[in-house]
Design a protein around this motif. Structure first.
Motif, PDB file in Angstrom:
ATOM      1  N   GLU A  58      51.290  85.610  43.658  1.00 12.75           N
ATOM      2  CA  GLU A  58      52.078  86.752  43.211  1.00 12.75           C
ATOM      3  C   GLU A  58      53.498  86.643  43.736  1.00 12.75           C
ATOM      4  O   GLU A  58      53.724  86.194  44.861  1.00 12.75           O
ATOM      5  N   MET A  59      54.458  87.069  42.911  1.00 11.43           N
ATOM      6  CA  MET A  59      55.865  87.035  43.287  1.00 11.43           C
ATOM      7  C   MET A  59      56.566  88.248  42.694  1.00 11.43           C
ATOM      8  O   MET A  59      56.010  88.934  41.831  1.00 11.43           O
ATOM      9  N   THR A  60      57.762  88.513  43.159  1.00 14.31           N
ATOM     10  CA  THR A  60      58.595  89.553  42.562  1.00 14.31           C
ATOM     11  C   THR A  60      59.668  88.896  41.706  1.00 14.31           C
ATOM     12  O   THR A  60      59.845  87.676  41.729  1.00 14.31           O
ATOM     13  N   GLY A  61      60.391  89.714  40.981  1.00 12.12           N
ATOM     14  CA  GLY A  61      61.463  89.184  40.146  1.00 12.12           C
ATOM     15  C   GLY A  61      62.558  88.513  40.944  1.00 12.12           C
ATOM     16  O   GLY A  61      63.300  87.671  40.417  1.00 12.12           O
ATOM     17  N   LYS A  62      62.658  88.848  42.221  1.00 12.11           N
ATOM     18  CA  LYS A  62      63.702  88.283  43.083  1.00 12.11           C
ATOM     19  C   LYS A  62      63.324  86.912  43.642  1.00 12.11           C
ATOM     20  O   LYS A  62      64.137  86.268  44.306  1.00 12.11           O
ATOM     21  N   ASP A  63      62.095  86.473  43.377  1.00 17.69           N
ATOM     22  CA  ASP A  63      61.588  85.242  44.010  1.00 17.69           C
ATOM     23  C   ASP A  63      61.727  83.986  43.150  1.00 17.69           C
ATOM     24  O   ASP A  63      61.093  82.974  43.442  1.00 17.69           O
ATOM     25  N   ALA A  64      62.548  84.026  42.118  1.00 12.91           N
ATOM     26  CA  ALA A  64      62.650  82.875  41.218  1.00 12.91           C
ATOM     27  C   ALA A  64      63.056  81.606  41.968  1.00 12.91           C
ATOM     28  O   ALA A  64      62.508  80.522  41.730  1.00 12.91           O
ATOM     29  N   ALA A  65      63.992  81.737  42.880  1.00 15.87           N
ATOM     30  CA  ALA A  65      64.440  80.556  43.638  1.00 15.87           C
ATOM     31  C   ALA A  65      63.311  80.012  44.506  1.00 15.87           C
ATOM     32  O   ALA A  65      63.210  78.793  44.711  1.00 15.87           O
ATOM     33  N   GLU A  66      62.444  80.896  45.006  1.00 16.07           N
ATOM     34  CA  GLU A  66      61.319  80.450  45.828  1.00 16.07           C
ATOM     35  C   GLU A  66      60.314  79.634  45.030  1.00 16.07           C
ATOM     36  O   GLU A  66      59.679  78.734  45.558  1.00 16.07           O
ATOM     37  N   VAL A  67      60.148  79.971  43.749  1.00 15.80           N
ATOM     38  CA  VAL A  67      59.237  79.200  42.902  1.00 15.80           C
ATOM     39  C   VAL A  67      59.704  77.753  42.824  1.00 15.80           C
ATOM     40  O   VAL A  67      58.911  76.814  42.935  1.00 15.80           O
ATOM     41  N   ARG A 104      63.062  90.499  35.476  1.00 18.83           N
ATOM     42  CA  ARG A 104      61.647  90.183  35.249  1.00 18.83           C
ATOM     43  C   ARG A 104      61.517  89.036  34.253  1.00 18.83           C
ATOM     44  O   ARG A 104      60.683  88.136  34.414  1.00 18.83           O
ATOM     45  N   ARG A 105      62.329  89.074  33.222  1.00 19.20           N
ATOM     46  CA  ARG A 105      62.279  88.041  32.185  1.00 19.20           C
ATOM     47  C   ARG A 105      62.672  86.679  32.758  1.00 19.20           C
ATOM     48  O   ARG A 105      62.002  85.669  32.502  1.00 19.20           O
ATOM     49  N   ALA A 106      63.729  86.654  33.555  1.00 24.34           N
ATOM     50  CA  ALA A 106      64.187  85.390  34.142  1.00 24.34           C
ATOM     51  C   ALA A 106      63.147  84.818  35.095  1.00 24.34           C
ATOM     52  O   ALA A 106      62.938  83.601  35.146  1.00 24.34           O
ATOM     53  N   ALA A 107      62.483  85.687  35.865  1.00 24.30           N
ATOM     54  CA  ALA A 107      61.467  85.214  36.802  1.00 24.30           C
ATOM     55  C   ALA A 107      60.298  84.576  36.069  1.00 24.30           C
ATOM     56  O   ALA A 107      59.823  83.496  36.433  1.00 24.30           O
ATOM     57  N   ALA A 108      59.815  85.240  35.013  1.00 22.61           N
ATOM     58  CA  ALA A 108      58.700  84.694  34.228  1.00 22.61           C
ATOM     59  C   ALA A 108      59.100  83.370  33.575  1.00 22.61           C
ATOM     60  O   ALA A 108      58.305  82.419  33.522  1.00 22.61           O
ATOM     61  N   ARG A 109      60.323  83.293  33.113  1.00 21.84           N
ATOM     62  CA  ARG A 109      60.800  82.064  32.476  1.00 21.84           C
ATOM     63  C   ARG A 109      60.878  80.924  33.489  1.00 21.84           C
ATOM     64  O   ARG A 109      60.527  79.779  33.179  1.00 21.84           O
ATOM     65  N   LEU A 135      57.681  93.225  25.722  1.00 20.72           N
ATOM     66  CA  LEU A 135      56.809  92.205  25.149  1.00 20.72           C
ATOM     67  C   LEU A 135      57.583  91.265  24.225  1.00 20.72           C
ATOM     68  O   LEU A 135      57.307  90.058  24.195  1.00 20.72           O
ATOM     69  N   ALA A 136      58.540  91.804  23.487  1.00 19.65           N
ATOM     70  CA  ALA A 136      59.351  90.968  22.590  1.00 19.65           C
ATOM     71  C   ALA A 136      60.194  89.975  23.392  1.00 19.65           C
ATOM     72  O   ALA A 136      60.343  88.804  22.999  1.00 19.65           O
ATOM     73  N   ALA A 137      60.735  90.435  24.528  1.00 14.16           N
ATOM     74  CA  ALA A 137      61.530  89.549  25.372  1.00 14.16           C
ATOM     75  C   ALA A 137      60.658  88.426  25.941  1.00 14.16           C
ATOM     76  O   ALA A 137      61.049  87.252  25.943  1.00 14.16           O
ATOM     77  N   LEU A 138      59.473  88.785  26.399  1.00  8.86           N
ATOM     78  CA  LEU A 138      58.552  87.767  26.908  1.00  8.86           C
ATOM     79  C   LEU A 138      58.157  86.793  25.801  1.00  8.86           C
ATOM     80  O   LEU A 138      58.099  85.580  26.016  1.00  8.86           O
TER      81      LEU A 138
END
Length: 284
Positions: A18-27, A53-58, A86-89
């Motif tokens: 699990e991660m938050t939207g702020k954790d993209a760099a950690e991924v 949220r969209r950037a993190a999922a991407r 949902l459309a953005a995802l």
């Protein structure tokens, strides 16, 4: 026959994070320690917006993992709000798996009071969602009666099947194996056959773990804390889930508990949790 010493490694074959939207760099930083194709849930916090949220999922998808964006029902202000998300995802190819949950607000901000209402909206399949995870609470919920929790879980399981959606249950984290396994056994007795991912706190500071436990109503009595490995006399120390996982692996029985996997809450950070799992798997 599988021996007890190897069973923790088997439980870890298809874990999720699990991660938050702020954790993209950690991924990106942790990708070397995470098996390709690992599911990574992206939370839906009130202080994060759609672009974050969209950037993190991407980012999760781009790094070779499977994004599982959260949809917090009571935070949605309208059907259009859900459609926009949902459309953005969908535009990013990150909508195939989601985690549907009621969310923190005491009162819904819009027409969706709970995860069941999201499933029954019909909008998930409209945007090609294929799998929906839902929440489970082995030690109960501080604001919801146990009878309501059981009824809701049964209704969500039935609704997923009716809408042709695959599903699984992700439990709240805990420190004691016994109530978790008793709860899963009860799930199976009720005829709910969804796979269960047992929530596990990743390695983190003892003080932080205690704070999260108090926030989510998870039992942290002295006996449970000692059983898990928390030192109540050294709150500056850290603790990992070794004892919990070994006890779970020993007492878990597929014929009683069905399909069980693990979901790690990364309170101590995505990289620290991923490294810990990598090292534990090698040692098991």
């Amino acid at each position: 026959m599988t021996t007890a010493i190897t069973r923790p490694a088997l439980l870890l074959r298809d874990f999720s994070l699990e991660m938050t939207g702020k954790d993209a760099a950690e991924v990106i930083d942790a990708r070397g320690a995470i098996p390709p194709g690992t599911r990574i849930n992206v939370t839906f916090l009130g202080n994060e917006d759609l672009p974050m949220r969209r950037a993190a999922a991407r980012t999760v998808r781009e790094q070779g993992f499977v994004p599982v964006p959260h949809v917090s029902a009571r935070r949605l202000t309208s059907c259009e709000d859900l459609k926009e998300f949902l459309a953005a995802l969908s535009a990013d190819g990150t909508q195939k798996e989601i985690f549907a949950v009621g969310g923190d607000p005491a009162e819904p901000h819009g027409p969706f009071p709970d995860a069941l209402s999201l499933i029954e909206s019909g909008l998930l399949e409209d945007f090609a969602v294929r799998r929906v995870s839902v929440a489970g609470y082995p030690e109960g919920h501080p604001d919801i009666a146990d009878s309501a929790l059981w009824s809701a879980l049964k209704e969500k399981s039935t609704a997923l099947q009716a809408h042709g959606l695959a599903g699984e249950i992700i439990t709240q984290f805990g420190f004691d194996v016994d109530p978790v396994l008793d709860w899963i056994a009860r799930v199976r007795e009720l005829g709910i056959d969804l796979p269960v991912r047992v929530g596990v706190p990743g390695p983190a500071g003892v003080r932080r773990l205690m704070r999260y436990a108090a926030r989510f109503g998870v039992g942290t009595s002295a006996s449970i804390a000692k059983k898990y490995g928390l030192s109540l006399t050294n709150l500056m120390g850290t603790a990992g889930p070794e004892k919990f996982l070994r006890a779970l692996a020993t007492d878990y029985h597929p014929d009683v508990h069905g399909q069980v996997k693990l979901h790690f809450y990364t309170f101590g950070g995505l990289r620290a949790t991923s490294d810990w799992i990598h090292d534990f798997r090698k040692a098991s």
